[in-house]
Write a protein that holds these residues in place. Structure first.
Motif, PDB file in Angstrom:
ATOM      1  N   GLN A 207    -113.185  14.080 -13.174  1.00 54.27           N
ATOM      2  CA  GLN A 207    -111.975  14.527 -13.884  1.00 54.27           C
ATOM      3  C   GLN A 207    -110.904  15.100 -12.959  1.00 54.27           C
ATOM      4  OE1 GLN A 207    -114.755  16.622 -16.207  1.00 54.27           O
ATOM      5  NE2 GLN A 207    -115.232  14.448 -16.275  1.00 54.27           N
ATOM      6  N   ALA A 208    -111.255  15.328 -11.714  1.00 55.94           N
ATOM      7  CA  ALA A 208    -110.315  15.981 -10.790  1.00 55.94           C
ATOM      8  C   ALA A 208    -109.077  15.109 -10.575  1.00 55.94           C
ATOM      9  CB  ALA A 208    -111.011  16.236  -9.455  1.00 55.94           C
ATOM     10  N   PRO A 209    -107.928  15.742 -10.363  1.00 59.67           N
ATOM     11  CA  PRO A 209    -106.692  14.973 -10.199  1.00 59.67           C
ATOM     12  C   PRO A 209    -106.507  14.337  -8.822  1.00 59.67           C
ATOM     13  CG  PRO A 209    -106.237  17.332 -10.100  1.00 59.67           C
ATOM     14  CD  PRO A 209    -107.695  17.184 -10.418  1.00 59.67           C
ATOM     15  N   LEU A 210    -107.140  14.903  -7.783  1.00 57.79           N
ATOM     16  CA  LEU A 210    -106.875  14.413  -6.428  1.00 57.79           C
ATOM     17  C   LEU A 210    -107.947  13.429  -5.959  1.00 57.79           C
ATOM     18  CD1 LEU A 210    -105.902  17.749  -4.580  1.00 57.79           C
ATOM     19  CD2 LEU A 210    -104.368  16.042  -5.574  1.00 57.79           C
ATOM     20  N   THR A 211    -107.532  12.428  -5.214  1.00 53.64           N
ATOM     21  CA  THR A 211    -108.485  11.511  -4.585  1.00 53.64           C
ATOM     22  C   THR A 211    -109.055  12.199  -3.336  1.00 53.64           C
ATOM     23  OG1 THR A 211    -106.811  10.580  -3.138  1.00 53.64           O
ATOM     24  CG2 THR A 211    -107.109   9.507  -5.294  1.00 53.64           C
ATOM     25  N   PRO A 212    -110.212  11.741  -2.851  1.00 50.24           N
ATOM     26  CA  PRO A 212    -110.737  12.297  -1.605  1.00 50.24           C
ATOM     27  C   PRO A 212    -109.742  12.164  -0.444  1.00 50.24           C
ATOM     28  CG  PRO A 212    -112.445  11.053  -2.720  1.00 50.24           C
ATOM     29  CD  PRO A 212    -111.184  10.820  -3.497  1.00 50.24           C
ATOM     30  N   GLN A 213    -108.978  11.062  -0.414  1.00 50.02           N
ATOM     31  CA  GLN A 213    -107.962  10.908   0.645  1.00 50.02           C
ATOM     32  C   GLN A 213    -106.977  12.071   0.602  1.00 50.02           C
ATOM     33  OE1 GLN A 213    -109.162   8.502  -1.322  1.00 50.02           O
ATOM     34  NE2 GLN A 213    -108.348   6.494  -0.774  1.00 50.02           N
ATOM     35  N   GLU A 214    -106.519  12.403  -0.618  1.00 51.15           N
ATOM     36  CA  GLU A 214    -105.566  13.514  -0.767  1.00 51.15           C
ATOM     37  C   GLU A 214    -106.247  14.847  -0.449  1.00 51.15           C
ATOM     38  OE1 GLU A 214    -102.683  11.660  -4.245  1.00 51.15           O
ATOM     39  OE2 GLU A 214    -104.649  12.447  -4.827  1.00 51.15           O
ATOM     40  N   GLY A 215    -107.518  14.975  -0.865  1.00 52.66           N
ATOM     41  CA  GLY A 215    -108.252  16.219  -0.630  1.00 52.66           C
ATOM     42  C   GLY A 215    -108.503  16.495   0.849  1.00 52.66           C
ATOM     43  N   ALA A 216    -108.522  15.442   1.650  1.00 48.94           N
ATOM     44  CA  ALA A 216    -108.792  15.611   3.092  1.00 48.94           C
ATOM     45  C   ALA A 216    -107.558  16.107   3.850  1.00 48.94           C
ATOM     46  CB  ALA A 216    -109.262  14.287   3.685  1.00 48.94           C
ATOM     47  N   ARG A 217    -106.381  15.979   3.217  1.00 48.44           N
ATOM     48  CA  ARG A 217    -105.112  16.230   3.935  1.00 48.44           C
ATOM     49  C   ARG A 217    -105.022  17.594   4.590  1.00 48.44           C
ATOM     50  NH1 ARG A 217    -101.167  14.099  -0.472  1.00 48.44           N
ATOM     51  NH2 ARG A 217    -101.576  16.208  -1.197  1.00 48.44           N
ATOM     52  N   THR A 218    -105.362  18.656   3.838  1.00 49.68           N
ATOM     53  CA  THR A 218    -105.183  20.013   4.373  1.00 49.68           C
ATOM     54  C   THR A 218    -106.077  20.232   5.590  1.00 49.68           C
ATOM     55  OG1 THR A 218    -104.616  20.853   2.193  1.00 49.68           O
ATOM     56  CG2 THR A 218    -105.313  22.486   3.818  1.00 49.68           C
ATOM     57  N   GLY A 219    -107.340  19.843   5.474  1.00 54.19           N
ATOM     58  CA  GLY A 219    -108.261  20.031   6.594  1.00 54.19           C
ATOM     59  C   GLY A 219    -107.834  19.250   7.816  1.00 54.19           C
ATOM     60  N   VAL A 220    -107.365  18.022   7.595  1.00 56.65           N
ATOM     61  CA  VAL A 220    -106.943  17.186   8.725  1.00 56.65           C
ATOM     62  C   VAL A 220    -105.733  17.816   9.412  1.00 56.65           C
ATOM     63  CG1 VAL A 220    -105.912  14.946   9.329  1.00 56.65           C
ATOM     64  CG2 VAL A 220    -107.922  15.045   7.839  1.00 56.65           C
ATOM     65  N   SER A 221    -104.779  18.298   8.632  1.00 61.94           N
ATOM     66  CA  SER A 221    -103.587  18.871   9.290  1.00 61.94           C
ATOM     67  C   SER A 221    -103.951  20.147  10.052  1.00 61.94           C
ATOM     68  CB  SER A 221    -102.432  19.091   8.308  1.00 61.94           C
ATOM     69  OG  SER A 221    -102.787  20.078   7.398  1.00 61.94           O
ATOM     70  N   LEU A 222    -104.915  20.927   9.564  1.00 64.82           N
ATOM     71  CA  LEU A 222    -105.338  22.126  10.312  1.00 64.82           C
ATOM     72  C   LEU A 222    -106.127  21.735  11.570  1.00 64.82           C
ATOM     73  CD1 LEU A 222    -106.352  24.442   7.327  1.00 64.82           C
ATOM     74  CD2 LEU A 222    -104.351  24.708   8.809  1.00 64.82           C
ATOM     75  N   ALA A 223    -106.816  20.600  11.510  1.00 63.61           N
ATOM     76  CA  ALA A 223    -107.562  20.127  12.689  1.00 63.61           C
ATOM     77  C   ALA A 223    -106.612  19.629  13.776  1.00 63.61           C
ATOM     78  CB  ALA A 223    -108.515  19.010  12.281  1.00 63.61           C
ATOM     79  N   LEU A 224    -105.395  19.242  13.360  1.00 65.46           N
ATOM     80  CA  LEU A 224    -104.439  18.658  14.310  1.00 65.46           C
ATOM     81  C   LEU A 224    -103.313  19.621  14.673  1.00 65.46           C
ATOM     82  CD1 LEU A 224    -104.132  15.098  12.660  1.00 65.46           C
ATOM     83  CD2 LEU A 224    -105.527  15.767  14.635  1.00 65.46           C
ATOM     84  N   LEU A 225    -103.496  20.908  14.374  1.00 62.65           N
ATOM     85  CA  LEU A 225    -102.432  21.893  14.621  1.00 62.65           C
ATOM     86  C   LEU A 225    -101.968  21.892  16.071  1.00 62.65           C
ATOM     87  CD1 LEU A 225    -103.624  25.156  12.821  1.00 62.65           C
ATOM     88  CD2 LEU A 225    -101.638  23.728  12.223  1.00 62.65           C
ATOM     89  N   ASP A 226    -100.665  22.083  16.267  1.00 61.62           N
ATOM     90  CA  ASP A 226    -100.112  22.263  17.618  1.00 61.62           C
ATOM     91  C   ASP A 226    -100.512  23.626  18.166  1.00 61.62           C
ATOM     92  OD1 ASP A 226     -98.790  19.913  17.426  1.00 61.62           O
ATOM     93  OD2 ASP A 226     -96.930  20.826  16.665  1.00 61.62           O
ATOM     94  N   ASP A 227    -100.188  23.829  19.453  1.00 56.53           N
ATOM     95  CA  ASP A 227    -100.517  25.117  20.085  1.00 56.53           C
ATOM     96  C   ASP A 227     -99.821  26.293  19.405  1.00 56.53           C
ATOM     97  OD1 ASP A 227    -102.126  23.836  21.802  1.00 56.53           O
ATOM     98  OD2 ASP A 227    -100.716  23.827  23.483  1.00 56.53           O
ATOM     99  N   ASP A 228     -98.649  26.035  18.788  1.00 57.99           N
ATOM    100  CA  ASP A 228     -97.950  27.152  18.139  1.00 57.99           C
ATOM    101  C   ASP A 228     -98.326  27.282  16.654  1.00 57.99           C
ATOM    102  OD1 ASP A 228     -96.752  24.891  17.342  1.00 57.99           O
ATOM    103  OD2 ASP A 228     -94.698  25.453  17.893  1.00 57.99           O
ATOM    104  N   GLY A 229     -99.350  26.572  16.224  1.00 64.19           N
ATOM    105  CA  GLY A 229     -99.792  26.651  14.825  1.00 64.19           C
ATOM    106  C   GLY A 229    -100.499  27.976  14.546  1.00 64.19           C
TER     107      GLY A 229
END
Ligand code: NAP
Length: 243
Positions: A207-229
């Motif tokens: 029933q969840a609204p987000l696909t796993p692809q969408e759910g992965a977005r936040t973690g992926v962007s935190l994994a790819l943070l720049d040095d000033d993140g």
């Protein structure tokens, strides 16, 4: 040089998609999975997309698996750039209501063994290798269920959803995030917690609204943070969440 990432619980759901999206950034991704058949199937699928992934048997509640994975990474790569602590279980009998008075101790212990103790033990074991990275990133896949603020706010959609074992394990994981970020603040390692949102997986239901692809977005962007993140944060899609 190619970055090396390890994603736990990478055989399905948000973990599988996280591994895929990181590998699509030309990162070498190690797929942690507790079941060998499931892990190898995920490896085969992603290699079918020409992605550079390698399965590693990793039950995060087994110290022997943790030690083995640490040794394999040390011998084969010498360093670890990204650790995504994604593996978790939901063992409460329901998402609805508040089971604090009746939740069996075994459910609490089993949940904490994986969602909290396993994650802490794995991270401690891998830290020496992450410290060898030029820009280490640790991402803890948490949940808004772990937020005190959400559970105290009567107007929050989560207010009537109080499965105690799962929620408390994510609160403990959030505290781990805060303490580890503090301990590593003088290093180039960033430690952040991600809320994926409500996602179509075994834990999130169809029933969840987000696909796993969408759910992965936040973690992926935190994994790819720049040095000033940022470090020591809890967020979803770039928006900070209250602890
Ligand atoms: N879905 C949501 O709506 C939602 C919302 C907030 C947070 N999250 C978080 O997102 C993360 C991923 O969950 P998901 O929604 O993708 O659920 P999922 O499809 O059930 O995936 C959970 C993964 O964790 C693995 N796992 C469980 N115990 C493990 C252990 N002892 N050692 C290694 N791996 C283990 C599972 O492996 P098996 O296949 O072997 O069981 C599976 O690969 C979790 O941290 C969850 O708390 C999810």
């Amino acid at each position: 040089m190619t970055k090396i990432a390890l994603v736990t619980g990478a055989n399905k759901g948000i973990g599988f998609e996280t591994a895929k999206q990181l590998a699509q950034q030309n990162i070498k991704v190690l797929l942690g999975a507790r079941n060998e058949n499931d892990g190898k199937r995920a490896e085969e699928k992603l290699r079918g997309h020409s992605l550079d992934v390698t399965y590693m048997k990793l039950d995060i509640s087994h110290s022997a698996d943790i030690e083995n994975v640490r040794n394999l990474i040390e011998n084969d790569y010498g360093t670890l750039d990204i650790l995504v602590n994604n593996a978790a279980v939901f063992l409460d009998s329901s998402w609805f209501g508040n089971n604090i008075e009746t939740v069996p101790m075994q459910i609490l212990r089993d949940t904490f063994d994986i969602n909290y103790f396993g994650t802490v033990e794995l991270t401690q074991a891998l830290l020496p290798l992450i410290k060898k990275s030029k820009a280490g990133r640790i991402v803890n896949i948490s949940s808004v269920s772990g937020s005190f603020a959400a559970h105290l706010d009567e107007s929050h959609w989560l207010f009537d959803l109080k499965p105690y074992a799962y929620s408390a394990s994510k609160t403990a994981l959030n505290q781990f995030t805060v303490f580890l970020a503090d301990a590593l603040r003088e290093t180039n390692i960033k430690v952040n917690a991600a809320n994926p949102g409500w996602v179509q997986t075994s834990i999130g239901s169809e029933q969840a609204p987000l696909t796993p692809q969408e759910g992965a977005r936040t973690g992926v962007s935190l994994a790819l943070l720049d040095d000033d993140g940022p470090t020591g944060t809890f967020s979803q899609d770039g928006e900070l969440l209250p602890w």
